[in-house]
Each structure stands twice: as structure tokens, then as C-alpha cells.
Enzyme design. Structure first.
Site, PDB file in Angstrom:
ATOM      1  N   GLN A  80      33.940  34.783  45.423  1.00 35.16           N
ATOM      2  CA  GLN A  80      34.152  36.087  46.047  1.00 35.16           C
ATOM      3  C   GLN A  80      33.723  37.177  45.064  1.00 35.16           C
ATOM      4  OE1 GLN A  80      36.401  36.391  49.486  1.00 35.16           O
ATOM      5  NE2 GLN A  80      34.714  34.928  49.360  1.00 35.16           N
ATOM      6  N   SER A 118      37.237  33.461  51.687  1.00 28.80           N
ATOM      7  CA  SER A 118      37.158  32.178  50.990  1.00 28.80           C
ATOM      8  C   SER A 118      36.985  30.981  51.916  1.00 28.80           C
ATOM      9  CB  SER A 118      38.401  31.979  50.130  1.00 28.80           C
ATOM     10  OG  SER A 118      38.366  32.821  49.002  1.00 28.80           O
ATOM     11  N   ASN A 171      36.654  37.313  42.392  1.00 32.98           N
ATOM     12  CA  ASN A 171      37.945  36.661  42.591  1.00 32.98           C
ATOM     13  C   ASN A 171      37.737  35.189  42.931  1.00 32.98           C
ATOM     14  OD1 ASN A 171      37.422  38.514  45.084  1.00 32.98           O
ATOM     15  ND2 ASN A 171      38.961  37.136  45.935  1.00 32.98           N
ATOM     16  N   ASP A 172      38.215  34.685  44.052  1.00 34.55           N
ATOM     17  CA  ASP A 172      38.353  33.247  44.285  1.00 34.55           C
ATOM     18  C   ASP A 172      37.069  32.449  44.042  1.00 34.55           C
ATOM     19  OD1 ASP A 172      40.419  34.650  45.447  1.00 34.55           O
ATOM     20  OD2 ASP A 172      40.397  33.546  47.333  1.00 34.55           O
ATOM     21  N   PRO A 173      37.182  31.284  43.382  1.00 32.59           N
ATOM     22  CA  PRO A 173      36.083  30.315  43.410  1.00 32.59           C
ATOM     23  C   PRO A 173      36.015  29.687  44.797  1.00 32.59           C
ATOM     24  CG  PRO A 173      37.977  29.363  42.281  1.00 32.59           C
ATOM     25  CD  PRO A 173      38.329  30.795  42.591  1.00 32.59           C
TER      26      PRO A 173
END
EC number: 3.2.1.26
Length: 577
Positions: A79, A123, A62-64
């Protein structure tokens, strides 16, 4: 050739190192597990796994997080679940690149191993300190079951290592904790810090009460002890703000970026809105005396400018000191089912990195795929001055289009045939696109059918629909849509229409479109990057060499393909996959 080999030497060495330790990177075979009989064979086909978008070989992404440039290498953390294709067991995976297109995976950089992150490493962002050392600020979960959130810091174990392979967490973690009256389960995602007047500052996303989303402001003199300011940098009644981002801009129209600590007259404040799963931003002024951010548009928090009007979330920007640009990275989740993801063995991709800068109008950002993407272009075809009559379509042939880059300049005559815009839709572009999809004929509607089957049973439409001006002297209203409702015959897929209005003057009849087609993702840029839409699609027929590309006209006026050029796209190095 010798120079080329020397340039490739660092890549080849690192690739050999990765292959030598491949068991640490690829956790199981790239072949999907035995799929349940309810999962269509096309879903687990390797031809639906993206060819040139960023993703790990397997499992959930998922998130950068924390993108940065250090000693010749771009670093991207993200993530990642090393144990499966669903969210959970989150670590900060780590990949490096010399061009933001070819990537090599390293060992995870940050894993739960201290009390203040023992239940999760969520994050965060990276900051380059004055001595050149990078620091990572990230959210840790330090209690079971309730997602109690605190902010931690990590530094490279060996700052002389350009690959930053090991990170250490000081004993003084956490550096920021929820105070009485704060919602400890809605307190996360610290930003890149900026420095001014002897203090570092960072933002942390939060929620107060049921509706007030806010960007908590923290200050520190030493990057170790952080104190919350009395008031947030900004807030609005929008719901929880995840993954805030705050950065300065050059003057309107200048494409160069600025380091986060460089003062400017214009700033962007972005939040990822937990309620909608979209990324919103405003352009405004940062008052350094009152330490408040004020959007230029007083209603900007609710008028909802978005980076991308499609499947794009939890984005992060960073300043690239090599090419003096600001780069935007974002996550696109799958639009199939959890059952399908488990059968595939992977879930999630990142959008192609985009350069972002302030539009000449000063009202919005422009976005464009980074120039390095063009190194993947291969075989190409061009079309010039081709007229497509109302109700007709034109096939682009001569190359494979399931993994392609398409740029087209279009001209439309007969704008007087445009429909009137029903005021009942207001500014709800998605609802308007849902009612006026690509197959609704009449008025002025034209664009591309991508990943289309030969008989057009499957097709994803990326198109414009033009409406009459709202008043005397006004310009026509341009709607850009991606309509995947006929993208696949497979069941159990989420196929929403995505749309945004394009702030452009089409009175001349001219508009441009670029679409990055990559097997199960279509990423499009309208009018030079004024409006962007990413969509996930899963054809069951239009796969591989059975995917076709068309220009279509479902309106009442002729359109002309002034110039279309399409390239087959090669596959880059992608984390060992």
C-alpha cells in the site's frame, strides 16, 4: 569473479531499466522539503532514514500485500501513496528481489481504474493457481465517502513476464460483495486462497455488530464465482479483524514451511486487530468437514499471542517454494508526528522478512530474520566471557553501531535475587514494563542500550527482567521489554514501552538476544525468536557515528556476556533510494 558477474546480470539489467525510468519511481528529490522551524533538524536528517529495512524512496507506505515467488523473482506489493507522506491515494506499489533483501521498484501494479476500485485499491493477497499463474485478490472501494468495500481479482497481462509488470482486471469484477446484514465498511483484506475437495476457499475480514470480529469464508469452483459460507471460519468478540491470514504448519520444531493448500494437523489463524493496531494469532485445528477453525487454547482469542509485541501491523505470510519456508512480512508505522513525516517526505517501513515455524512445544510460533540478511554483515567485533557487575555497563567498541546486527548470549547468576511478580499486573506485559522500566534498579534486569549517546542522555533499552516463579515447581517469569522513553531529546514523539513475556526456562541462567539496529528502528528477537519487539526511535544526539552500544546490568546479581558478536550492516539496493 566471472560467475559472480553472471549471477548479478539480471540485477544489473533491471537496475539500468529502473534508472532509465527513474521519474516513474522517485516522485521528487530525496531531499526533504523545507522543514518548518518547529521540526528538529535531526528529524529530517538522512541519518535517521533506515539503511537496510524495506521502504520506497519517498512518501507513505503501509501494508505488505500479495508477496509471492514467480519465475526467479520474489515480488512484494504494498500500500503506497505516490503523492505524499500521509495515507491517501492508495495504489499497489510493486518491487522485486532475488533475495528478499535487495529490492528494485517497478511501476505500481494495481491502481484505481475500474468501477469496483475507483475510490481505492486496498489490501489483499496472491494465490498461485494450478497452472502456475498468480492471481491477486484485493479490496476495492467503489463508492465515495463511505468506504463501501468489495473484493476484486487481477491477473498478469503477460504470464511469461517474470517481473509481472502489468495486471488486468476482468470485467466480472467484483467477485465478492457485502450481502444484506453485513457491514459493508468493515469487509476487507482477502487472504491467499487454498484448494481442497474441488473448491477454492478464501477468508475476508469483517465486523458484525459492535464487537464481533470474524473471518468470512468464501468458496469457488473456478476462482471466478465466489459464494459465502453460512458461517465464518472463526469469530471472537475482539473488534474488527483486518488482514486475516490462515496457513498450515509443519510438525512442532520443524522449520520447513507448507504451501497454503497442503493439509496439516495444525494451522495458524491471525488477525490484525483494528482496535489495538496489533497482530494476534492462535494455533489450532481446521476441521475440514465443518469448515471451522478451533484454537488449541479455548481462551486463545483473548490471551493474545502476538507476532510482535511492538510496532508491527497488517502482516502477511507467504510460502517460499525455493527454500521451503514460510516468510512473515509486516509494516511498522512512524512514531513521530504527521508534521515531522511531511517534513521528512516519507513515512513507514517494513520489518525484516522473518522465517516462521512452530515451536517444539506446539504452543506458539518462532520467528527469525531470514538468512539472506547475513549477506549485509560487514566489519565485526566479538566479546567473550565478560562479567558486568550490578549497576555497571560495558561498551561495545570497534565498529559503527547505528546500523548493526547484534547477537548476544547472556548468563545471570543469583536468580534468587529476582523480584516477586505483583499479581496486580496479571498478564499485562506492557503495563509491567511501563512500571518497571530499564532504569528501575533491583532484582534481575539486564540487556542492551542501543542508539545511545556518549553521555547516555539518549538510549533505547532492550532488556529482560526476571521474576520469581509464581508457585512451587514453576519456572521463573521472564519479561522482555523495549524501553524508548529516553531514546530522544526531540519533542512530540510517541515513545511507548513495548513488552511481552518470554515462554522460556531461565533456571539455567542462560538467555539470548538479537537486535537489528537500523538508525530509527530497533527490531529484537528474544530467546531464539520466542518473543519479538520492533520499535521506532528518533535520536537527536545518538545519530551516525555518535551512536553507541552497551550491555547494562541494573540488577543485583552479576551477569556474564558469554558471547557477543556485532556486525556493521551494509546498505542493500533499496528501490532506487
Amino acid at each position: 569473479m566471472g560467475t559472480r558477474l553472471l549471477a548479478l546480470a539480471p540485477w544489473l539489467l533491471l537496475l539500468l531499466l529502473q534508472l532509465a525510468g527513474a521519474s516513474h519511481v522517485v516522485h521528487r528529490s530525496l531531499e526533504a522539503e523545507q522543514a518548518p522551524s518547529s521540526v528538529p533538524a535531526s528529524i529530517v536528517s538522512p541519518l535517521l532514514r533506515t539503511g537496510y529495512h524495506f521502504q520506497p524512496p519517498m512518501n507513505w507506505i503501509n501494508d505488505p500485500n500479495g508477496p509471492l515467488y514467480y519465475k526467479g523473482w520474489y515480488h512484494l506489493f504494498y500500500q503506497y501513496n505516490p503523492k505524499g507522506a500521509v495515507w491517501g491515494n492508495i495504489v499497489w506499489a510493486h518491487s522485486v528481489s532475488q533475495d528478499l533483501i535487495n529490492w528494485i521498484a517497478l511501476e505500481p501494479a494495481i491502481k484505481p481504474d475500474i468501477p469496483s476500485d475507483q475510490y481505492g485499491c486496498w489490501s489483499g493477497s496472491a494465490t498461485i493457481l494450478p497452472d502456475g499463474t498468480p492471481a491477486i485478490l484485493y479490496t476495492g472501494i467503489d463508492r465515495p465517502n463511505i468506504n463501501y468495500q468489495v473484493q476484486n481479482i487481477a491477473f498478469p497481462k503477460n504470464a511469461s513476464d517474470p517481473l509481472l509488470r502489468e495486471w488486468v482486471k476482468p470485467a466480472y469484477n467484483p467477485v465478492a460483495t457485502p450481502e444484506p446484514g453485513m457491514n459493508a465498511t468493515q469487509f476487507r483484506d482477502p487472504t491467499t486462497a487454498w484448494y481442497a475437495d474441488g473448491h477454492w476457499r478464501m477468508l475476508v475480514g469483517g465486523l458484525k455488530g459492535a464487537r464481533l470480529g470474524l473471518a468470512y469464508l468464501y468458496r469457488s469452483r473456478d476462482f471466478k464465482t465466489w459464494v459465502r459460507a453460512k458461517h465464518p471460519l472463526h469469530s471472537a468478540l475482539t473488534g474488527m479483524w483486518e488482514c486475516p491470514d490462515f496457513f498450515p504448519l509443519q510438525a512442532p520444531g520443524l522449520q520447513a514451511g507448507l504451501d497454503t493448500s497442503v493439509p496439516s494437523s495444525k494451522y495458524v489463524l491471525k488477525n490484525s486487530l483494528d482496535l489495538t493496531r496489533y497482530d494476534y494469532y492462535t494455533v489450532g485445528i481446521y476441521n475440514k468437514v465443518t469448515e471451522r477453525y478451533v484454537p488449541d487454547n479455548p481462551a486463545g482469542d483473548y490471551h493474545r499471542l502476538r507476532y510482535d509485541y511492538g510496532n508491527f501491523y497488517a502482516s502477511k505470510t507467504f510460502f517460499d517454494p525455493v527454500k521451503h519456508r514460510r516468510i512473515l512480512l509486516g509494516w511498522a508505522n512512524e512514531s513521530d508526528s504527521v508534521t515531522y513525516d511531511k517534513a521528512k517526505g516519507w513515512a513507514g517501513i517494513h520489518a525484516i522478512p522473518r522465517k516462521v515455524w512452530l515451536d517444539p512445544s506446539g504452543k506458539q510460533l518462532l520467528q527469525w530474520p531470514i538468512e539472506e540478511l547475513e549477506t549485509l554483515r560487514g566489519k565485526s567485533v566479538s566479546v567473550f566471557d565478560k562479567v558486568v557487575k550490578p549497576g555497571e555497563h560495558f561498551q561495545v567498541t570497534g565498529l559503527g553501531t547505528y546500523q548493526a546486527d547484534v547477537e548476544v548470549s547472556l548468563e545471570v547468576s543469583g536468580l534468587e535475587k529476582a523480584e516477586a511478580l505483583d499479581p496486580a499486573f496479571g498478564d499485562d506485559a506492557e503495563r509491567l514494563c511501563g512500571a518497571k522500566g530499564a532504569d528501575v534498579r533491583g532484582g534481575v534486569v539486564f540487556g542492551l542500550w542501543v542508539l545511545a549517546s556518549a553521555g547516555l542522555e539518549e538510549k533505547t533499552a532492550v532488556f529482560f527482567r526476571v521474576f520469581k516463579p509464581a508457585g512451587h515447581g514453576a519456572k521463573p517469569v521472564v519479561l522482555m521489554c523495549t524501553d524508548p522513553t529516553k531514546s530522544s531529546l526531540s519533542p512530540d514523539l510517541y515513545k511507548p514501552t513495548f513488552a511481552g513475556f518470554v515462554d522460556t526456562d531461565i533456571s539455567s541462567g542462560k538467555i539470548s538476544l538479537r537486535s537489528l539496529i537500523d538508525r530509527s528502528v530497533v527490531e529484537s528477537f528474544g530467546a531464539g525468536g520466542k518473543t519479538c519487539i520492533l520499535s521506532r526511535v528518533y535520536p537527536s544526539m545518538a545519530i551516525g557515528d555518535k551512536a553507541h552500544l552497551y550491555v547494562f546490568n541494573n540488577g543485583e546479581a552479576d551477569i556474564k556476556i558469554s558471547h557477543l558478536k556485532a556486525w556493521e550492516m551494509k546498505k542493500p539496493l533499496m528501490n532506487g533510494a
